[in-house]
Write an enzyme that holds these catalytic residues in place. Structure first.
Site, PDB file in Angstrom:
ATOM      1  N   LYS A 118       0.821  -1.217   0.000  1.00  0.00           N
ATOM      2  CA  LYS A 118       0.000   0.000   0.000  1.00  0.00           C
ATOM      3  C   LYS A 118       0.850   1.260   0.000  1.00  0.00           C
ATOM      4  O   LYS A 118       0.453   2.271  -0.565  1.00  0.00           O
ATOM      5  CB  LYS A 118      -0.977   0.004   1.179  1.00  0.00           C
ATOM      6  CG  LYS A 118      -2.112  -0.998   1.003  1.00  0.00           C
ATOM      7  CD  LYS A 118      -3.314  -0.696   1.874  1.00  0.00           C
ATOM      8  CE  LYS A 118      -4.492  -1.590   1.471  1.00  0.00           C
ATOM      9  NZ  LYS A 118      -5.690  -1.356   2.236  1.00  0.00           N
ATOM     10  N   LYS A 201      -4.334  -8.647  -6.169  1.00  0.00           N
ATOM     11  CA  LYS A 201      -5.621  -9.063  -5.620  1.00  0.00           C
ATOM     12  C   LYS A 201      -6.721  -8.055  -5.958  1.00  0.00           C
ATOM     13  O   LYS A 201      -6.435  -6.869  -6.135  1.00  0.00           O
ATOM     14  CB  LYS A 201      -5.511  -9.299  -4.116  1.00  0.00           C
ATOM     15  CG  LYS A 201      -5.769  -8.112  -3.250  1.00  0.00           C
ATOM     16  CD  LYS A 201      -5.997  -8.526  -1.805  1.00  0.00           C
ATOM     17  CE  LYS A 201      -6.433  -7.309  -1.006  1.00  0.00           C
ATOM     18  NZ  LYS A 201      -7.817  -6.920  -1.223  1.00  0.00           N
ATOM     19  N   LYS A 204     -10.979  -3.014  -3.088  1.00  0.00           N
ATOM     20  CA  LYS A 204     -11.864  -1.855  -3.148  1.00  0.00           C
ATOM     21  C   LYS A 204     -11.099  -0.637  -3.599  1.00  0.00           C
ATOM     22  O   LYS A 204     -11.621   0.252  -4.245  1.00  0.00           O
ATOM     23  CB  LYS A 204     -12.452  -1.577  -1.762  1.00  0.00           C
ATOM     24  CG  LYS A 204     -13.561  -2.514  -1.374  1.00  0.00           C
ATOM     25  CD  LYS A 204     -14.236  -1.989  -0.124  1.00  0.00           C
ATOM     26  CE  LYS A 204     -14.048  -2.959   1.027  1.00  0.00           C
ATOM     27  NZ  LYS A 204     -12.832  -2.701   1.803  1.00  0.00           N
TER      28      LYS A 204
HETATM   29  P1  ATP Z   1      -8.816  -2.121   0.533  1.00  0.00           P
HETATM   30  O1  ATP Z   1      -8.317  -2.152  -0.881  1.00  0.00           O
HETATM   31  O2  ATP Z   1      -9.370  -0.790   0.953  1.00  0.00           O
HETATM   32  O3  ATP Z   1      -7.831  -2.697   1.544  1.00  0.00           O
HETATM   33  P2  ATP Z   1     -10.113  -4.654   0.368  1.00  0.00           P
HETATM   34  O4  ATP Z   1     -10.782  -4.959  -0.897  1.00  0.00           O
HETATM   35  O5  ATP Z   1      -8.772  -5.265   0.622  1.00  0.00           O
HETATM   36  O6  ATP Z   1     -10.092  -3.075   0.547  1.00  0.00           O
HETATM   37  P3  ATP Z   1     -10.838  -5.038   3.138  1.00  0.00           P
HETATM   38  O7  ATP Z   1     -11.940  -4.277   3.763  1.00  0.00           O
HETATM   39  O8  ATP Z   1      -9.436  -4.613   3.399  1.00  0.00           O
HETATM   40  O9  ATP Z   1     -11.102  -5.076   1.550  1.00  0.00           O
HETATM   41  O10 ATP Z   1     -10.973  -6.577   3.527  1.00  0.00           O
HETATM   42  C1  ATP Z   1     -12.179  -7.166   4.021  1.00  0.00           C
HETATM   43  C2  ATP Z   1     -12.061  -8.671   4.005  1.00  0.00           C
HETATM   44  O11 ATP Z   1     -12.062  -9.151   2.657  1.00  0.00           O
HETATM   45  C3  ATP Z   1     -10.740  -9.184   4.622  1.00  0.00           C
HETATM   46  O12 ATP Z   1     -11.032 -10.366   5.342  1.00  0.00           O
HETATM   47  C4  ATP Z   1      -9.892  -9.497   3.427  1.00  0.00           C
HETATM   48  O13 ATP Z   1      -8.938 -10.501   3.699  1.00  0.00           O
HETATM   49  C5  ATP Z   1     -10.933  -9.989   2.433  1.00  0.00           C
HETATM   50  N1  ATP Z   1     -10.504  -9.768   1.051  1.00  0.00           N
HETATM   51  C6  ATP Z   1     -10.165  -8.571   0.505  1.00  0.00           C
HETATM   52  N2  ATP Z   1      -9.837  -8.715  -0.788  1.00  0.00           N
HETATM   53  C7  ATP Z   1      -9.949 -10.052  -1.065  1.00  0.00           C
HETATM   54  C8  ATP Z   1      -9.740 -10.824  -2.241  1.00  0.00           C
HETATM   55  N3  ATP Z   1      -9.352 -10.248  -3.364  1.00  0.00           N
HETATM   56  N4  ATP Z   1      -9.964 -12.158  -2.177  1.00  0.00           N
HETATM   57  C9  ATP Z   1     -10.359 -12.744  -1.018  1.00  0.00           C
HETATM   58  N5  ATP Z   1     -10.579 -12.061   0.127  1.00  0.00           N
HETATM   59  C10 ATP Z   1     -10.385 -10.730   0.113  1.00  0.00           C
HETATM   60 MG    MG Z   2      -7.632  -4.699   2.329  1.00  0.00          MG
END
Ligand code: ATP
Ligand code: MG
Length: 341
Positions: A118, A201, A204
């Site tokens: 990040k 990955k 969001k």
């Molecule tokens: P950001 O990019 O803001 O970090 P994010 O998409 O990673 O957002 P989070 O809110 O950080 O989402 O994560 C919420 C949950 O979703 C966590 O348990 C994380 O491990 C899971 N998660 C996030 N992205 C993935 C993915 N691509 N595949 C599987 N699990 C995911």
């Molecule tokens: Mg995340």
């Protein structure tokens, strides 16, 4: 190892950094819903303290908190049974994070890959919050003495660090106070990848909306995003994570959404064209998401209801966490006022 047996309790959270996407759903939320049937005690946070580790506009942060709350309910989180609350409404998270931060050697934080990903090349310009993120995450779970943490694979390293921090606290104060929480990772959807780059990955916070399927996307958008999803020029469809990461990811999504084994999925599509495969994939995703999206839209019309649910969740969460924090403060030796005579 902790000797004591702790009452099983689930804690997990999601950041209101945007809409939930397919990766959140398959990697985490679907598991959270299922765990409600196995555990009496599930706590799910909307992690706004975490969200501001990177810049957020106040308006979108507030709105995303409602959206995530609506999505979680639409996905099947039962807010009568489980606790759902906004993290910033329970001050024990931030307070415990400070105490745990004092137990955390910098060397441990320096290994964290999420910070490196990040912060990128801007490490010196990144905030302390982004660096301390895993300490706050440890406090989130340990403030409830939770024993199990359902997360995606990207958070596995943070849960391992949390176990180390809990162990360090127990050792330093010679007390078996914190459990060493176990990660619960879905084997079939541990890490859903971006639709634009099979080595990154799905997130969001990715700049491109085409990299992810949001739970709020309508059928047309879902179909368009899958049509535009990166594939490759190799003939036929095969599962090869190393050489065909994008195709492997799409197969993984199909298999996980449809609850069909990966072998069966590959067998079903090995002779199909990409366009037929992508069509089948978007049909499957649309069918699964349509009821969730329409429920979510309905819930978003009723902020008073969402507010009530979040308020009750915050009260229940606070009742647990404030008690634990009191105990931690005693263990640490913080000043306690004598009773007023
Ligand atoms: P950001 O990019 O803001 O970090 P994010 O998409 O990673 O957002 P989070 O809110 O950080 O989402 O994560 C919420 C949950 O979703 C966590 O348990 C994380 O491990 C899971 N998660 C996030 N992205 C993935 C993915 N691509 N595949 C599987 N699990 C995911
Ligand atoms: Mg995340």
């Amino acid at each position: 190892m902790s000797e004591k047996t702790f009452k099983p309790r689930i804690f997990s959270g999601v950041q209101p950094t945007g809409n939930l996407h397919l990766g959140n759903y398959l990697g985490a939320i679907r598991n959270w819903v299922a765990l409600q049937a196995q555990f009496d005690d599930c706590i799910y946070g909307i992690m706004d303290l975490h969200a501001i580790t990177v810049p957020q506009s106040p308006e979108s942060l507030r709105n995303a908190t409602y959206e995530v709350a609506a999505s979680l309910i639409a996905c099947g989180i039962d807010t009568q049974k489980s606790i759902m609350f906004p993290q910033s409404s329970v001050s024990a998270h931030a307070e415990l994070a400070w105490i745990l931060g004092c137990q955390t050697p910098l060397g441990w934080l320096n290994r964290m890959t999420q910070f490196k990903d990040k912060a990128g090349k801007q490490q010196d310009k990144s905030g302390l919050g982004l660096y301390a993120y895993p300490v706050l995450m440890s406090a989130d779970v340990l403030a409830y003495q939770a024993t199990h943490v359902p997360v995606g694979d990207d958070q596995k390293q943070h849960v391992e660090l949390m176990r180390d921090i809990a162990g360090a606290f127990n050792r330093n104060y010679a007390i078996d106070y914190f459990p060493l929480p176990e990660p619960l990772i879905q084997p079939t959807a541990a890490r859903i990848m971006s639709l634009r780059d099979g080595r990154k990955k799905m997130s969001k916070s990715d700049d491109s909306d085409y990299s992810r399927i949001n739970l709020t996307d309508d059928a047309e958008t879902i179909a368009l995003k899958f049509r535009k999803a990166k594939s490759d020029t190799i003939v036929g469809i095969s599962y090869d994570v190393e050489n065909r990461p994008e195709v492997a990811n799409l197969l993984q999504i199909y298999s996980s959404l449809g609850n069909i084994s990966l072998e069966k999925t590959v067998e079903q599509f090995e002779h199909a064209s990409f366009s037929d495969f992508k069509q089948a994939l978007s049909d499957l995703a649309i069918a699964q998401f349509a009821p969730i999206t329409s429920e979510m839209r309905k819930l978003m019309q009723d902020r008073a209801y969402l507010d009530k649910v979040l308020r009750e969740g915050a009260e229940r969460a606070n009742a647990i966490a404030s008690e634990k924090l009191k105990e931690v403060k005693q263990i640490v030796g913080f000043f306690e006022f004598l009773p007023i005579p």
